[in-house]
Scaffold this active site. Structure first.
Site, PDB file in Angstrom:
ATOM      1  CE  LYS A 107     -15.783   1.037  -5.658  1.00  0.00           C
ATOM      2  NZ  LYS A 107     -16.679   0.679  -6.065  1.00  0.00           N
ATOM      3  NE  ARG A 167     -12.096  -2.696 -14.072  1.00  0.00           N
ATOM      4  CZ  ARG A 167     -11.023  -2.258 -13.424  1.00  0.00           C
ATOM      5  NH1 ARG A 167     -10.623  -2.096 -12.093  1.00  0.00           N
ATOM      6  NH2 ARG A 167      -9.951  -1.703 -13.552  1.00  0.00           N
ATOM      7  CG  PHE A 177     -14.317   3.256 -15.763  1.00  0.00           C
ATOM      8  CD1 PHE A 177     -12.855   2.914 -15.716  1.00  0.00           C
ATOM      9  CD2 PHE A 177     -15.274   2.826 -15.041  1.00  0.00           C
ATOM     10  CE1 PHE A 177     -12.968   1.797 -15.391  1.00  0.00           C
ATOM     11  CE2 PHE A 177     -15.724   1.598 -14.779  1.00  0.00           C
ATOM     12  CZ  PHE A 177     -13.430   0.752 -14.733  1.00  0.00           C
ATOM     13  NE  ARG A 182      -4.665  -2.809  -4.278  1.00  0.00           N
ATOM     14  CZ  ARG A 182      -6.402  -2.853  -4.879  1.00  0.00           C
ATOM     15  NH1 ARG A 182      -7.237  -2.647  -4.801  1.00  0.00           N
ATOM     16  NH2 ARG A 182      -6.621  -4.508  -4.759  1.00  0.00           N
TER      17      ARG A 182
HETATM   18  P1  AMP Z   1     -13.757  -2.001  -5.698  1.00  0.00           P
HETATM   19  O1  AMP Z   1     -14.187  -2.949  -6.306  1.00  0.00           O
HETATM   20  O2  AMP Z   1     -14.702  -1.751  -4.289  1.00  0.00           O
HETATM   21  O3  AMP Z   1     -12.238  -2.181  -5.068  1.00  0.00           O
HETATM   22  O4  AMP Z   1     -13.849  -0.907  -6.775  1.00  0.00           O
HETATM   23  C1  AMP Z   1     -13.203  -0.834  -7.842  1.00  0.00           C
HETATM   24  C2  AMP Z   1     -14.372  -0.839  -8.561  1.00  0.00           C
HETATM   25  O5  AMP Z   1     -15.121   0.340  -8.902  1.00  0.00           O
HETATM   26  C3  AMP Z   1     -13.814  -1.020 -10.322  1.00  0.00           C
HETATM   27  O6  AMP Z   1     -13.145  -2.188 -10.676  1.00  0.00           O
HETATM   28  C4  AMP Z   1     -15.049  -0.505 -10.642  1.00  0.00           C
HETATM   29  O7  AMP Z   1     -15.751  -2.128 -11.446  1.00  0.00           O
HETATM   30  C5  AMP Z   1     -15.754   0.367 -10.605  1.00  0.00           C
HETATM   31  N1  AMP Z   1     -16.609   1.140 -10.371  1.00  0.00           N
HETATM   32  C6  AMP Z   1     -17.577   1.887 -10.757  1.00  0.00           C
HETATM   33  N2  AMP Z   1     -17.057   3.520 -10.940  1.00  0.00           N
HETATM   34  C7  AMP Z   1     -15.716   3.512 -11.559  1.00  0.00           C
HETATM   35  C8  AMP Z   1     -15.515   4.784 -11.886  1.00  0.00           C
HETATM   36  N3  AMP Z   1     -16.173   5.883 -12.351  1.00  0.00           N
HETATM   37  N4  AMP Z   1     -14.333   4.588 -12.228  1.00  0.00           N
HETATM   38  C9  AMP Z   1     -13.940   3.091 -12.392  1.00  0.00           C
HETATM   39  N5  AMP Z   1     -13.910   1.480 -11.267  1.00  0.00           N
HETATM   40  C10 AMP Z   1     -15.265   2.376 -10.960  1.00  0.00           C
END
Ligand code: AMP
Length: 573
Positions: free
Chosen positions: A250, A255, A339, A412
């Site tokens: 991650k 994004r 991704f 989600r």
């Molecule tokens: P969060 O914002 O903490 O809910 O995490 C989701 C975000 O992680 C996504 O919106 C992406 O911007 C980011 N992300 C980073 N690496 C990845 C990955 N390998 N696959 C999907 N999302 C990712």
């Protein structure tokens, strides 16, 4: 449909906040509206003029709106300003002055809702020399024809302050009810909305025929609402939930959703705003791809070539700028880690993840466009090992992906599950919207900043609900910056779509999202998140992590998620 009908419905909605009543009122409106009208009415109800990626900003400065009120009601600017200070809400100011007009237009006429929208669009689009005068003139003309109640909503709309608290789910329900008298068409409407992020277009298409909604397809240059990640606390929970899965690192960047048709390329942010012009390096790399048509998603990260490591999130954010693009592109060269793939000439969203990944591997890597590294994982031990490795590499954690899951736009659904590193004793983080702030005491008095009142979003109710007073975790610079940013958007009244029990020193417009870490979730009478029997969910020891400028308020952590986190933590204990 007359705008007066819409204004009366809005007044009703303001009085009652029950979701069912709201749905009924809105369904009644949709029943009467023609297809084109349904689109315009939808935008008005959302308080926007067009979907975010079209970049049509309403925000007419408050001063100009006051000038129009003064002009059309026959009062001086001083009189209007005085009232505005007293009432703290431009809508109420317009209503008050229009109900005691000193001058009347020669002839007035009833206005269609579509007509009001068209004029608003002209106001928003007027630019260049003399445009301010034109904006005031157009708004004054609307107000000349408006009743006090219409004026109240017109002025709030034009000032970007029409917060009726109608959530997307309510609008989708209302559309379904308008045709079938129940929620049976909701799922199809929601699917269409997730594929285009344009509720106005969905309403228009649906009004033409529900059949067209069933056949709704992805279109290039209409961004898809991003899939969201669930969270689970341990590797065991993840394997228990989805079994054998793919695990990706991650990355903590931002994004991007990228659309390509031949040499035409557009880049959309997580909020689905067009940000193409900021990334000429990415555009060039995408143009070079052989594939004619593509929609894919990736995480953009700035790379420090000297030190052979990624820059931090804060440093990477230097690339999110409107000016000095060339210089920052040279200073912070980007990599984009693809991704997911949603379109390659045909819709890929319904394919299982494993197949989408195979398609992606035919395209990436290519230059600065990389592909997210992934490993197949069968059991908890393997997952744990990759998680540890991600932390050693200084990353945020991992994303586990269900191999069989389609791309779940806008939702989600355990297709992606994140496992994040903890910060000290913190168990997790949430993203919350700032709704107010406190003045500093003691050493902090000099910054005039002592902390934030933060709220999560409840899409079912269309309301923000407070969850924490965040009093720590700020550097001096952050305090200074936050005070500057927030003092510009203070309001006399709390946000219309906020449920609250405690009051900050200053209310602010819901605009900024912050990430906050915490040690636990408890029940407390002071916060309204998921409130039941006078107790809501509250963060224990909340502290500021960072500003999430890539997120919109409505993309804050949801009440539902907080409740799930609470259950998860109780389960563990
Ligand atoms: P969060 O914002 O903490 O809910 O995490 C989701 C975000 O992680 C996504 O919106 C992406 O911007 C980011 N992300 C980073 N690496 C990845 C990955 N390998 N696959 C999907 N999302 C990712």
């Amino acid at each position: 449909m007359l705008f007066s009908e819409l204004a009366s419905a809005f007044a009703e909605i303001e009085k009652r906040s029950g979701r069912l009543e709201m749905t009924g009122l809105l369904a009644g409106i949709y029943k009467k509206a023609g297809a084109k009208e349904a689109r315009k009415i939808t935008y008005i109800m959302q308080g926007i003029l067009a979907p975010p990626y079209e970049g049509v900003d309403l925000g007419m400065g408050e001063r100009f709106a006051m000038q129009a009120v003064a002009g059309s009601a026959g009062y001086s600017m001083e009189e209007v300003e005085k009232e505005a200070k007293k009432l703290g809400d431009l809508g109420l100011v317009a209503e008050a002055f229009l109900s005691r007009k000193r001058q009347h237009a020669l002839s007035t006429r009833e206005m269609d809702a579509g007509y009001v929208y068209d004029v608003m669009l002209r106001i928003a689009k007027a630019s260049g020399k003399g445009s301010q005068d034109l904006k005031i003139k157009l708004l004054s003309e609307l107000l000349n024809n408006a009743t006090p109640l219409e004026g109240k909503f017109i002025v709030r709309y034009v000032a970007g302050q029409l917060r009726l608290g109608i959530g997307d789910p309510t609008m989708l329900d209302a559309l379904s009810f308008s045709r079938s008298g129940d929620k049976s068409l909701r799922a199809e409407l929601e699917r269409a909305y997730n594929l285009c992020d344009d509720l106005g277009l969905v309403a228009e298409t649906f009004a033409e025929s529900p059949e067209k909604i069933r056949e709704f397809k992805i279109e290039l240059f209409k961004p898809i609402r991003p899939a969201l990640a669930e969270r689970l606390p341990t590797p065991e929970d993840i394997i228990g939930k989805i079994g054998e899965c793919a695990v990706e690192f991650k990355f903590d960047g931002f994004r991007m959703q990228i659309h390509k048709k031949g040499s035409e390329v557009e880049i959309y942010s997580r909020k689905l705003e067009k940000i193409t012009f900021m990334y000429p390096d990415v555009v060039e790399a995408v143009r070079k791809l052989k594939q004619g048509e593509l929609i894919f998603e990736g995480e953009a990260l700035a790379f420090n070539e000297g030190k052979n490591r990624f820059y931090s999130f804060q440093e990477t954010m230097h690339r999110r700028r409107k000016y000095g693009i060339k210089k920052s592109a040279a200073e912070y060269p980007l990599y984009v880690y693809a991704f997911d793939l949603m379109y390659n000439g045909g819709d890929c969203t319904r394919l299982p993840y494993a197949e989408r990944r195979r398609e992606m591997e035919k395209i990436f890597p290519s230059g600065i466009l990389k592909i997210s590294e992934r490993r197949m994982v069968k059991d908890t031990r393997e997952l744990e090992a990759i998680f540890k490795e991600s932390l050693e590499r200084g990353l945020e954690g991992i994303m586990a992906k269900d191999l069989k899951a389609p791309y779940v736009a806008g939702a989600r659904k355990f297709a992606w599950i994140k496992l994040k590193k903890s910060y000290g004793s913190a168990v997790d983080t949430i993203d919350a919207t700032v709704v107010g702030y406190y003045l500093g005491k003691g050493a902090r008095a000099e910054f005039e900043f002592g902390g934030l009142l933060a709220a999560v979003y409840n899409p079912e109710r269309g309301k923000f609900e407070t969850i924490a007073k965040i009093g720590s975790g700020y550097s001096e610079e952050e305090m200074k910056n936050l005070q500057e940013m927030l003092s510009e958007i203070t309001t006399k009244e709390p946000p219309a779509d906020l449920d609250y029990k405690i009051k900050p020193d200053f209310w602010v417009l819901p605009k900024y999202v912050v990430e906050a870490a915490f040690d636990d979730i408890t029940l407390s009478p002071t916060h309204t998140c998921g409130m039941k029997n006078d107790k809501g969910y509250a963060l224990r020891f909340p502290r500021m992590m960072k500003l999430r400028s890539d997120k919109d308020p409505k993309e804050s952590t949801t009440t539902q998620e907080v409740m799930e986190m609470y259950e998860m933590m109780r389960g563990e204990k």
